[in-house]
Design a protein around this motif. Sequence first.
Motif, PDB file in Angstrom:
ATOM      1  N   GLU A  38       0.740  -1.180  -0.044  1.00 54.68           N
ATOM      2  CA  GLU A  38       0.101  -0.069   0.077  1.00 54.68           C
ATOM      3  C   GLU A  38       0.781   1.176   0.129  1.00 54.68           C
ATOM      4  OE1 GLU A  38      -3.748   0.250   2.042  1.00 54.68           O
ATOM      5  OE2 GLU A  38      -3.609  -2.122   2.535  1.00 54.68           O
ATOM      6  N   VAL A  39       1.686   1.394  -0.812  1.00 64.12           N
ATOM      7  CA  VAL A  39       2.539   2.323  -1.059  1.00 64.12           C
ATOM      8  C   VAL A  39       2.615   2.907  -2.426  1.00 64.12           C
ATOM      9  CG1 VAL A  39       4.870   3.446  -0.954  1.00 64.12           C
ATOM     10  CG2 VAL A  39       4.120   1.924   0.764  1.00 64.12           C
ATOM     11  N   ASP A  40       1.980   4.425  -2.520  1.00 63.35           N
ATOM     12  CA  ASP A  40       1.982   4.837  -3.849  1.00 63.35           C
ATOM     13  C   ASP A  40       3.223   5.670  -4.211  1.00 63.35           C
ATOM     14  OD1 ASP A  40      -0.580   3.934  -4.501  1.00 63.35           O
ATOM     15  OD2 ASP A  40      -1.650   5.370  -3.790  1.00 63.35           O
ATOM     16  N   LEU A  41       3.732   6.059  -5.457  1.00 64.56           N
ATOM     17  CA  LEU A  41       4.690   6.723  -5.706  1.00 64.56           C
ATOM     18  C   LEU A  41       4.529   7.849  -6.533  1.00 64.56           C
ATOM     19  CD1 LEU A  41       7.972   6.615  -5.672  1.00 64.56           C
ATOM     20  CD2 LEU A  41       7.717   4.958  -7.573  1.00 64.56           C
ATOM     21  N   LEU A  42       4.853   9.042  -6.405  1.00 67.20           N
ATOM     22  CA  LEU A  42       4.767  10.242  -7.257  1.00 67.20           C
ATOM     23  C   LEU A  42       6.066  10.595  -7.682  1.00 67.20           C
ATOM     24  CD1 LEU A  42       3.219  12.547  -8.054  1.00 67.20           C
ATOM     25  CD2 LEU A  42       3.987  13.694  -5.899  1.00 67.20           C
ATOM     26  N   LEU A  43       6.342  10.687  -9.122  1.00 66.90           N
ATOM     27  CA  LEU A  43       7.286  10.852  -9.865  1.00 66.90           C
ATOM     28  C   LEU A  43       7.296  12.174 -10.447  1.00 66.90           C
ATOM     29  CD1 LEU A  43       7.948   7.424 -11.689  1.00 66.90           C
ATOM     30  CD2 LEU A  43       8.938   8.307  -9.602  1.00 66.90           C
ATOM     31  N   VAL A  44       8.202  13.074 -10.179  1.00 69.26           N
ATOM     32  CA  VAL A  44       7.920  14.846 -10.459  1.00 69.26           C
ATOM     33  C   VAL A  44       9.318  14.727 -11.570  1.00 69.26           C
ATOM     34  CG1 VAL A  44       7.651  17.159  -9.937  1.00 69.26           C
ATOM     35  CG2 VAL A  44       6.888  15.341  -8.431  1.00 69.26           C
ATOM     36  N   GLY A  45       9.083  14.996 -12.747  1.00 67.38           N
ATOM     37  CA  GLY A  45       9.933  15.296 -13.591  1.00 67.38           C
ATOM     38  C   GLY A  45      10.520  16.787 -13.551  1.00 67.38           C
ATOM     39  N   HIS A  46      11.845  16.756 -13.801  1.00 67.00           N
ATOM     40  CA  HIS A  46      12.370  18.293 -13.902  1.00 67.00           C
ATOM     41  C   HIS A  46      13.538  18.342 -15.048  1.00 67.00           C
ATOM     42  CE1 HIS A  46      11.171  19.302  -9.554  1.00 67.00           C
ATOM     43  NE2 HIS A  46      11.397  18.004  -9.553  1.00 67.00           N
ATOM     44  N   ALA A  47      13.780  19.537 -15.504  1.00 67.96           N
ATOM     45  CA  ALA A  47      14.456  19.855 -16.575  1.00 67.96           C
ATOM     46  C   ALA A  47      15.539  20.894 -15.922  1.00 67.96           C
ATOM     47  CB  ALA A  47      13.740  20.347 -17.881  1.00 67.96           C
ATOM     48  N   ASP A  48      16.626  21.167 -16.805  1.00 74.08           N
ATOM     49  CA  ASP A  48      17.336  22.523 -16.645  1.00 74.08           C
ATOM     50  C   ASP A  48      16.994  23.691 -17.334  1.00 74.08           C
ATOM     51  OD1 ASP A  48      18.420  22.364 -19.348  1.00 74.08           O
ATOM     52  OD2 ASP A  48      20.241  21.129 -19.136  1.00 74.08           O
ATOM     53  N   TYR A  57       8.661  21.607 -19.873  1.00 71.57           N
ATOM     54  CA  TYR A  57       7.712  20.916 -19.156  1.00 71.57           C
ATOM     55  C   TYR A  57       7.593  19.553 -20.103  1.00 71.57           C
ATOM     56  CZ  TYR A  57       5.933  24.889 -16.707  1.00 71.57           C
ATOM     57  OH  TYR A  57       5.806  25.806 -15.842  1.00 71.57           O
ATOM     58  N   GLU A  58       7.466  19.385 -21.206  1.00 72.65           N
ATOM     59  CA  GLU A  58       7.160  18.261 -21.815  1.00 72.65           C
ATOM     60  C   GLU A  58       8.415  17.301 -21.624  1.00 72.65           C
ATOM     61  OE1 GLU A  58       6.468  19.148 -26.129  1.00 72.65           O
ATOM     62  OE2 GLU A  58       4.814  20.400 -25.485  1.00 72.65           O
ATOM     63  N   LEU A  59       9.544  17.858 -21.725  1.00 71.56           N
ATOM     64  CA  LEU A  59      10.854  16.771 -21.579  1.00 71.56           C
ATOM     65  C   LEU A  59      10.954  16.281 -20.061  1.00 71.56           C
ATOM     66  CD1 LEU A  59      13.365  15.513 -22.485  1.00 71.56           C
ATOM     67  CD2 LEU A  59      14.550  17.723 -21.727  1.00 71.56           C
ATOM     68  N   ALA A  60      10.592  17.105 -19.284  1.00 73.10           N
ATOM     69  CA  ALA A  60      10.447  16.684 -17.710  1.00 73.10           C
ATOM     70  C   ALA A  60       9.532  15.542 -17.430  1.00 73.10           C
ATOM     71  CB  ALA A  60      10.432  17.846 -16.719  1.00 73.10           C
ATOM     72  N   LEU A  61       8.028  15.575 -18.094  1.00 73.56           N
ATOM     73  CA  LEU A  61       7.019  14.717 -17.824  1.00 73.56           C
ATOM     74  C   LEU A  61       7.374  13.421 -18.894  1.00 73.56           C
ATOM     75  CD1 LEU A  61       4.321  13.937 -16.937  1.00 73.56           C
ATOM     76  CD2 LEU A  61       3.559  14.837 -19.070  1.00 73.56           C
ATOM     77  N   LYS A  62       8.332  13.306 -19.855  1.00 78.26           N
ATOM     78  CA  LYS A  62       8.715  12.380 -20.435  1.00 78.26           C
ATOM     79  C   LYS A  62       9.711  11.421 -19.680  1.00 78.26           C
ATOM     80  CE  LYS A  62       7.974  13.542 -25.457  1.00 78.26           C
ATOM     81  NZ  LYS A  62       8.746  13.979 -26.633  1.00 78.26           N
ATOM     82  N   ARG A  63      10.420  12.334 -18.877  1.00 74.69           N
ATOM     83  CA  ARG A  63      11.403  11.762 -17.922  1.00 74.69           C
ATOM     84  C   ARG A  63      10.829  11.117 -17.034  1.00 74.69           C
ATOM     85  NH1 ARG A  63      15.638  16.842 -17.960  1.00 74.69           N
ATOM     86  NH2 ARG A  63      16.653  16.081 -19.972  1.00 74.69           N
ATOM     87  N   ALA A  64       9.645  11.555 -16.497  1.00 82.05           N
ATOM     88  CA  ALA A  64       8.886  11.001 -15.179  1.00 82.05           C
ATOM     89  C   ALA A  64       8.284   9.780 -15.859  1.00 82.05           C
ATOM     90  CB  ALA A  64       8.023  11.882 -14.742  1.00 82.05           C
ATOM     91  N   GLU A  65       7.693   9.609 -17.079  1.00 82.57           N
ATOM     92  CA  GLU A  65       7.037   8.595 -17.738  1.00 82.57           C
ATOM     93  C   GLU A  65       7.912   7.667 -17.803  1.00 82.57           C
ATOM     94  OE1 GLU A  65       3.659   8.048 -18.408  1.00 82.57           O
ATOM     95  OE2 GLU A  65       3.188   9.750 -17.286  1.00 82.57           O
ATOM     96  N   THR A  66       9.221   7.840 -18.471  1.00 82.80           N
ATOM     97  CA  THR A  66      10.066   6.741 -18.634  1.00 82.80           C
ATOM     98  C   THR A  66      10.595   5.988 -17.423  1.00 82.80           C
ATOM     99  OG1 THR A  66      11.144   7.968 -20.448  1.00 82.80           O
ATOM    100  CG2 THR A  66      12.532   6.267 -19.445  1.00 82.80           C
ATOM    101  N   VAL A  67      10.653   6.776 -16.262  1.00 88.54           N
ATOM    102  CA  VAL A  67      11.049   6.246 -14.913  1.00 88.54           C
ATOM    103  C   VAL A  67       9.885   5.024 -14.612  1.00 88.54           C
ATOM    104  CG1 VAL A  67      11.151   6.330 -12.538  1.00 88.54           C
ATOM    105  CG2 VAL A  67      12.822   7.753 -14.152  1.00 88.54           C
ATOM    106  N   LYS A  68       8.532   5.730 -14.730  1.00 87.89           N
ATOM    107  CA  LYS A  68       7.487   4.946 -14.382  1.00 87.89           C
ATOM    108  C   LYS A  68       7.504   3.555 -15.247  1.00 87.89           C
ATOM    109  CE  LYS A  68       2.498   4.984 -14.782  1.00 87.89           C
ATOM    110  NZ  LYS A  68       1.242   5.725 -14.572  1.00 87.89           N
ATOM    111  N   HIS A  69       8.002   3.674 -16.504  1.00 89.21           N
ATOM    112  CA  HIS A  69       7.842   2.777 -17.438  1.00 89.21           C
ATOM    113  C   HIS A  69       8.854   1.618 -17.051  1.00 89.21           C
ATOM    114  CE1 HIS A  69       8.218   0.382 -21.301  1.00 89.21           C
ATOM    115  NE2 HIS A  69       9.730   0.619 -20.992  1.00 89.21           N
ATOM    116  N   TRP A  70      10.173   2.055 -16.778  1.00 86.88           N
ATOM    117  CA  TRP A  70      11.153   1.160 -16.277  1.00 86.88           C
ATOM    118  C   TRP A  70      10.639   0.296 -14.931  1.00 86.88           C
ATOM    119  CZ3 TRP A  70      14.260  -1.373 -19.095  1.00 86.88           C
ATOM    120  CH2 TRP A  70      14.652  -0.957 -20.360  1.00 86.88           C
ATOM    121  N   LEU A  71      10.077   1.157 -14.017  1.00 84.83           N
ATOM    122  CA  LEU A  71       9.814   0.445 -12.824  1.00 84.83           C
ATOM    123  C   LEU A  71       8.820  -0.476 -13.042  1.00 84.83           C
ATOM    124  CD1 LEU A  71       9.690   3.693 -10.365  1.00 84.83           C
ATOM    125  CD2 LEU A  71      11.201   1.870 -10.314  1.00 84.83           C
TER     126      LEU A  71
END
Length: 140
Positions: A38-48, A57-71
Amino acid sequence: MSELLNSDNQFSLNDFQVTPKYLTRLAQAADLIKQVDEVDLLLVGHADISGQQQNNYELALKRAETVKHWLGIYGVNPATITTLTQGSLTPYSDEPDSRSKRHSDRRVEAIIIDINEEKSTKQSHALSSWTKILNGPKEQ
Protein backbone atom coordinates in the motif's frame (compact mmCIF):
# COMPACT_ATOMS: atom_id res chain seq x y z
CA MET A 1 16.45 4.08 -1.01
CA SER A 2 16.92 7.82 -1.44
CA GLU A 3 20.25 7.18 -3.09
CA LEU A 4 18.67 4.82 -5.62
CA LEU A 5 15.76 6.79 -7.06
CA ASN A 6 16.95 10.31 -6.34
CA SER A 7 20.51 9.87 -7.53
CA ASP A 8 22.45 12.18 -9.80
CA ASN A 9 23.30 11.49 -13.47
CA GLN A 10 19.82 10.34 -14.44
CA PHE A 11 19.49 11.98 -17.88
CA SER A 12 21.62 13.53 -20.59
CA LEU A 13 20.96 16.96 -22.10
CA ASN A 14 17.69 17.08 -24.07
CA ASP A 15 17.06 13.38 -23.45
CA PHE A 16 14.36 11.48 -21.60
CA GLN A 17 16.04 8.05 -21.74
CA VAL A 18 17.62 7.08 -18.43
CA THR A 19 21.37 6.56 -18.24
CA PRO A 20 22.63 2.96 -17.85
CA LYS A 21 23.84 3.75 -14.32
CA TYR A 22 20.39 5.03 -13.32
CA LEU A 23 18.71 2.02 -14.94
CA THR A 24 20.59 -0.24 -12.53
CA ARG A 25 19.43 1.90 -9.62
CA LEU A 26 15.83 1.70 -10.84
CA ALA A 27 16.02 -2.10 -10.80
CA GLN A 28 17.34 -2.03 -7.23
CA ALA A 29 14.68 0.46 -6.13
CA ALA A 30 11.92 -1.63 -7.73
CA ASP A 31 13.01 -4.62 -5.62
CA LEU A 32 12.57 -2.53 -2.48
CA ILE A 33 9.27 -0.97 -3.59
CA LYS A 34 7.75 -4.41 -4.22
CA GLN A 35 8.41 -5.33 -0.58
CA VAL A 36 6.13 -2.61 0.78
CA ASP A 37 2.32 -2.89 0.78
CA GLU A 38 0.00 0.00 0.00
CA VAL A 39 2.55 2.55 -1.08
CA ASP A 40 2.01 4.90 -3.98
CA LEU A 41 4.85 6.65 -5.74
CA LEU A 42 4.85 10.18 -7.12
CA LEU A 43 7.44 10.87 -9.82
CA VAL A 44 8.10 14.53 -10.60
CA GLY A 45 10.07 15.26 -13.76
CA HIS A 46 12.52 18.17 -13.91
CA ALA A 47 14.63 19.85 -16.60
CA ASP A 48 17.48 22.34 -16.53
CA ILE A 49 17.03 25.94 -17.69
CA SER A 50 18.19 25.20 -21.24
CA GLY A 51 15.50 25.48 -23.87
CA GLN A 52 12.02 26.96 -23.90
CA GLN A 53 9.74 26.60 -20.91
CA GLN A 54 7.03 24.59 -22.77
CA ASN A 55 9.64 22.18 -24.14
CA ASN A 56 11.09 21.75 -20.63
CA TYR A 57 7.64 20.83 -19.27
CA GLU A 58 7.20 18.19 -21.96
CA LEU A 59 10.74 16.83 -21.58
CA ALA A 60 10.42 16.63 -17.79
CA LEU A 61 7.09 14.75 -18.06
CA LYS A 62 8.64 12.31 -20.54
CA ARG A 63 11.44 11.71 -18.02
CA ALA A 64 8.93 10.91 -15.27
CA GLU A 65 6.98 8.64 -17.64
CA THR A 66 10.20 6.84 -18.63
CA VAL A 67 11.04 6.15 -14.98
CA LYS A 68 7.47 4.87 -14.46
CA HIS A 69 7.86 2.63 -17.51
CA TRP A 70 11.09 1.07 -16.23
CA LEU A 71 9.75 0.57 -12.72
CA GLY A 72 6.80 -1.23 -14.32
CA ILE A 73 9.15 -3.45 -16.32
CA TYR A 74 10.91 -4.30 -13.05
CA GLY A 75 7.63 -5.38 -11.45
CA VAL A 76 6.21 -2.29 -9.73
CA ASN A 77 2.48 -1.90 -10.36
CA PRO A 78 2.15 1.13 -12.70
CA ALA A 79 -1.26 1.90 -11.18
CA THR A 80 0.55 2.92 -7.97
CA ILE A 81 2.69 5.51 -9.79
CA THR A 82 1.62 9.06 -10.61
CA THR A 83 3.73 11.32 -12.81
CA LEU A 84 3.93 15.10 -12.81
CA THR A 85 6.17 17.73 -14.37
CA GLN A 86 7.88 20.79 -12.97
CA GLY A 87 9.84 21.58 -16.12
CA SER A 88 12.69 23.87 -15.14
CA LEU A 89 10.76 25.63 -12.34
CA THR A 90 12.40 23.80 -9.43
CA PRO A 91 16.19 23.57 -9.69
CA TYR A 92 18.02 20.95 -7.66
CA SER A 93 19.94 23.59 -5.71
CA ASP A 94 20.35 27.34 -5.31
CA GLU A 95 23.93 27.24 -6.59
CA PRO A 96 24.95 29.63 -9.39
CA ASP A 97 24.33 28.30 -12.89
CA SER A 98 27.02 25.88 -14.03
CA ARG A 99 27.36 22.78 -16.15
CA SER A 100 27.25 20.49 -13.09
CA LYS A 101 24.19 22.29 -11.67
CA ARG A 102 22.32 21.87 -14.95
CA HIS A 103 23.28 18.20 -14.96
CA SER A 104 21.76 17.79 -11.48
CA ASP A 105 18.63 19.68 -12.56
CA ARG A 106 17.89 16.99 -15.19
CA ARG A 107 16.19 14.52 -12.89
CA VAL A 108 13.07 12.75 -11.71
CA GLU A 109 12.28 13.28 -8.06
CA ALA A 110 10.55 10.35 -6.38
CA ILE A 111 8.22 10.81 -3.42
CA ILE A 112 6.69 7.91 -1.51
CA ILE A 113 3.07 8.30 -0.45
CA ASP A 114 2.17 6.07 2.49
CA ILE A 115 -1.50 5.18 2.91
CA ASN A 116 -2.34 4.80 6.59
CA GLU A 117 -5.60 2.83 6.76
CA GLU A 118 -6.11 3.26 10.52
CA LYS A 119 -6.39 7.03 10.26
CA SER A 120 -7.78 7.04 6.69
CA THR A 121 -5.30 9.76 5.76
CA LYS A 122 -2.50 9.91 3.26
CA GLN A 123 0.96 10.83 4.43
CA SER A 124 3.81 11.80 2.14
CA HIS A 125 7.36 10.73 2.86
CA ALA A 126 10.43 11.84 0.97
CA LEU A 127 12.56 8.90 -0.07
CA SER A 128 15.26 9.96 2.35
CA SER A 129 12.95 8.86 5.18
CA TRP A 130 11.67 5.74 3.43
CA THR A 131 14.60 3.60 4.51
CA LYS A 132 13.69 4.42 8.11
CA ILE A 133 10.09 3.34 7.42
CA LEU A 134 11.25 0.06 5.86
CA ASN A 135 13.65 -0.67 8.69
CA GLY A 136 11.38 0.60 11.47
CA PRO A 137 9.81 -1.53 14.19
CA LYS A 138 7.87 -4.50 12.87
CA GLU A 139 4.46 -5.43 14.31
CA GLN A 140 4.56 -8.81 15.99
